[in-house]
Design an enzyme around this catalytic site. Structure first.
Site, PDB file in Angstrom:
ATOM      1  N   GLY A  51      28.854 -16.570 -17.672  1.00  0.00           N
ATOM      2  CA  GLY A  51      28.672 -15.122 -17.679  1.00  0.00           C
ATOM      3  C   GLY A  51      29.926 -14.431 -17.183  1.00  0.00           C
ATOM      4  CB  CYS A  52      30.372 -11.278 -15.310  1.00  0.00           C
ATOM      5  SG  CYS A  52      31.650 -10.399 -14.383  1.00  0.00           S
TER       6      CYS A  52
END
Length: 222
Positions: free
Chosen positions: A54-55
């Site tokens: 993810g981020c």
């Protein structure tokens, strides 16, 4: 996806600051996975691993607090050098995933240990092409082994977790080999450390760091 926090996330900031977590946060989803049955022999005092979860702000933020990690660098893996740019990667068509390159001392924390932390608190490995509020292939969970040994350990660990039914849904994390890593723009580096009160960080990433400290106290470094 632009990570400027939506109004709903901003409203959660106060609660996150008071209780140390947010509803539906990574801290609540954290699962202490078992130690890996297959590990690599320790050779030398420096090794590199690349994780996508993810981020990259949160992935970097968690691993930077692990004893034995020498450095954590946000970047891109899975696509070409010519498209390793945040604005282009954000379109979701480059093949890149937001990733973090970890340089670590395997005598203090080996690759199997890092995998355990990754599956326990860094990412939800059952989500497909998304993590939390971020969607798209650029936010997929993926492992980018830098050696055949890492690939073998990663494959064995996913098989171990699958056989143990550690997660309620199938593990979607991909193992992608032969992919280069490209560092992200300077303003993305150490973003969590430099912006601890940023709403996105408070709601989505700080709980992961707290889960690391709670579940892996012997691995924690401040």
């Amino acid at each position: 996806m632009n990570r400027i926090a939506p109004i709903a996330a901003v409203l959660l900031v106060g609660a996150a600051l008071v209780y140390g977590t947010a509803p539906g946060s990574a801290a609540e989803r954290a699962v202490l996975t078992p130690a890996a049955a297959v590990t690599e022999p320790v050779v030398g005092h420096r090794e590199t691993a690349v994780f996508a979860g993810g981020c990259f702000w949160g992935v970097e933020g968690v691993f930077s607090h692990v004893k034995g990690v020498i450095s954590a660098t946000s970047g891109y893996a899975g696509g070409a050098a010519s498209t390793a740019n945040y604005e282009i990667v954000s379109g979701g068509t480059t093949g890149h995933a937001e990733s973090v390159r970890i340089v670590f001392d395997p005598a203090q924390v080996n690759y199997a240990d890092l995998l355990r932390i990754y599956f326990s608190v860094v990412a939800d490995p059952t989500q497909v092409n998304r993590q939390g509020p971020n969607t798209g292939t650029q936010y997929r969970t993926a492992l980018f082994p830098t050696s055949t040994g890492q690939q073998r350990v990663a494959q064995a660990y996913i098989a171990q977790l699958t056989a143990a039914r550690t997660f309620a849904r199938p593990i979607a994390t991909r193992i992608e080999t032969g992919k280069a890593f490209y560092p992200a723009e300077e303003h993305h580096q150490d973003f969590m450390a430099r912006n601890p009160a940023y709403p996105y960080i408070v709601v989505n990433d700080r709980p992961k760091v707290e889960a690391l400290r709670r579940l892996f106290p012997a691995r924690w470094k401040g």
